[in-house]
Design a protein around this motif. Structure first.
Motif, PDB file in Angstrom:
ATOM      1  N   UNK A  99       0.843  -1.171   0.000  1.00 38.59           N
ATOM      2  CA  UNK A  99       0.000   0.000   0.000  1.00 38.59           C
ATOM      3  C   UNK A  99       0.894   1.241   0.000  1.00 38.59           C
ATOM      4  N   UNK A 100       0.647   2.205  -0.903  1.00 41.46           N
ATOM      5  CA  UNK A 100       1.533   3.367  -0.995  1.00 41.46           C
ATOM      6  C   UNK A 100       1.370   4.381   0.130  1.00 41.46           C
ATOM      7  N   UNK A 101       0.319   4.292   0.936  1.00 45.59           N
ATOM      8  CA  UNK A 101       0.105   5.248   2.017  1.00 45.59           C
ATOM      9  C   UNK A 101       1.005   4.884   3.184  1.00 45.59           C
ATOM     10  N   UNK A 102       1.804   5.857   3.631  1.00 41.13           N
ATOM     11  CA  UNK A 102       2.728   5.613   4.739  1.00 41.13           C
ATOM     12  C   UNK A 102       2.491   6.641   5.843  1.00 41.13           C
ATOM     13  N   UNK A 103       2.667   6.222   7.097  1.00 38.03           N
ATOM     14  CA  UNK A 103       2.545   7.193   8.186  1.00 38.03           C
ATOM     15  C   UNK A 103       3.736   8.142   8.191  1.00 38.03           C
ATOM     16  N   UNK A 104       3.602   9.298   8.853  1.00 40.13           N
ATOM     17  CA  UNK A 104       4.730  10.235   8.943  1.00 40.13           C
ATOM     18  C   UNK A 104       5.871   9.636   9.768  1.00 40.13           C
ATOM     19  N   UNK A 105       7.046  10.222   9.656  1.00 40.29           N
ATOM     20  CA  UNK A 105       8.251   9.673  10.301  1.00 40.29           C
ATOM     21  C   UNK A 105       8.138   9.576  11.819  1.00 40.29           C
ATOM     22  N   UNK A 106       7.375  10.454  12.451  1.00 38.21           N
ATOM     23  CA  UNK A 106       7.294  10.452  13.915  1.00 38.21           C
ATOM     24  C   UNK A 106       6.279   9.446  14.465  1.00 38.21           C
ATOM     25  N   UNK A 107       5.599   8.729  13.577  1.00 36.68           N
ATOM     26  CA  UNK A 107       4.641   7.707  13.991  1.00 36.68           C
ATOM     27  C   UNK A 107       4.887   6.469  13.145  1.00 36.68           C
ATOM     28  N   UNK A 108       5.228   5.353  13.792  1.00 36.36           N
ATOM     29  CA  UNK A 108       5.501   4.116  13.068  1.00 36.36           C
ATOM     30  C   UNK A 108       4.282   3.198  13.137  1.00 36.36           C
ATOM     31  N   UNK A 109       4.034   2.500  12.037  1.00 33.97           N
ATOM     32  CA  UNK A 109       3.002   1.479  11.967  1.00 33.97           C
ATOM     33  C   UNK A 109       3.733   0.156  12.028  1.00 33.97           C
ATOM     34  N   UNK A 110       3.585  -0.573  13.146  1.00 36.49           N
ATOM     35  CA  UNK A 110       4.363  -1.779  13.375  1.00 36.49           C
ATOM     36  C   UNK A 110       3.460  -2.961  13.689  1.00 36.49           C
ATOM     37  N   UNK A 111       3.988  -4.159  13.457  1.00 41.36           N
ATOM     38  CA  UNK A 111       3.281  -5.352  13.898  1.00 41.36           C
ATOM     39  C   UNK A 111       3.178  -6.434  12.863  1.00 41.36           C
ATOM     40  N   UNK A 112       2.386  -7.435  13.218  1.00 43.38           N
ATOM     41  CA  UNK A 112       2.113  -8.587  12.371  1.00 43.38           C
ATOM     42  C   UNK A 112       0.642  -8.543  12.010  1.00 43.38           C
ATOM     43  N   UNK A 113       0.313  -7.967  10.872  1.00 40.89           N
ATOM     44  CA  UNK A 113      -1.084  -7.763  10.506  1.00 40.89           C
ATOM     45  C   UNK A 113      -1.822  -9.086  10.333  1.00 40.89           C
ATOM     46  N   UNK A 114      -3.108  -9.107  10.523  1.00 39.68           N
ATOM     47  CA  UNK A 114      -3.888  -7.940  10.919  1.00 39.68           C
ATOM     48  C   UNK A 114      -4.139  -7.835  12.414  1.00 39.68           C
ATOM     49  N   UNK A 115      -3.653  -8.774  13.220  1.00 37.31           N
ATOM     50  CA  UNK A 115      -4.079  -8.823  14.616  1.00 37.31           C
ATOM     51  C   UNK A 115      -3.101  -8.268  15.636  1.00 37.31           C
ATOM     52  N   UNK A 116      -1.890  -8.018  15.322  1.00 38.08           N
ATOM     53  CA  UNK A 116      -0.923  -7.539  16.317  1.00 38.08           C
ATOM     54  C   UNK A 116      -0.247  -6.277  15.801  1.00 38.08           C
ATOM     55  N   UNK A 117      -1.043  -5.273  15.504  1.00 42.47           N
ATOM     56  CA  UNK A 117      -0.513  -4.031  14.940  1.00 42.47           C
ATOM     57  C   UNK A 117      -0.750  -2.869  15.887  1.00 42.47           C
ATOM     58  N   UNK A 118       0.139  -1.905  15.799  1.00 42.88           N
ATOM     59  CA  UNK A 118       0.011  -0.710  16.631  1.00 42.88           C
ATOM     60  C   UNK A 118       0.658   0.475  15.944  1.00 42.88           C
TER      61      UNK A 118
END
Length: 93
Positions: A5-24
Motif C-alpha cells: 500500500x503506498x500510504x505511509x505514516x509520517x516519520x514520527x509515527x511508526x506502523x508496526x506489527x504482524x497484521x492484521x491482529x498484532x498491529x500498533x
C-alpha cells in the motif's frame, strides 16, 4: 519486504506489527496532531482502526513514546484464519 500500500505514516509515527491482529501505531513524544491524523489515515488504508479505549487504552512506553493498538476494520475477519489478505501487508518503511 516492500509495502503493498503506498500510504505511509509520517516519520514520527511508526506502523508496526504482524497484521492484521498484532498491529500498533507507535508515536514519538513530539508527534503532532497532524502526524497522528496522517498515521490514522495510513492505518485505515491498510484496513486497520484503533482499538477503542474501553477495550484497550493507549500505552505510555518507557522511552516516552505512545502505543495505540490497532485491529482490522473487517469485523468478519477470523483471528484464527492463517490466510492474510494483501490489504494487511505493512512492509518496511
Amino acid at each position: 519486504m516492500a509495502c503493498a500500500n503506498p500510504v505511509r505514516p509520517p516519520a514520527k509515527v511508526q506502523l508496526e506489527g504482524e497484521p492484521p491482529w498484532h498491529c500498533a501505531l507507535i508515536a514519538d513524544e513530539d508527534a503532532s496532531a497532524a502526524d497522528m491524523r496522517a498515521a490514522l489515515h495510513a492505518a485505515t488504508a491498510y484496513g486497520l482502526e484503533p482499538v477503542p479505549d474501553d477495550e484497550h487504552e493507549a500505552e505510555l512506553l518507557d522511552d516516552g513514546r505512545v502505543r495505540i493498538w490497532l485491529r482490522p476494520t473487517d469485523a468478519d475477519l477470523d483471528p484464527f484464519d492463517n490466510t492474510i489478505p494483501d490489504t494487511y501487508t505493512l512492509g518496511a518503511a
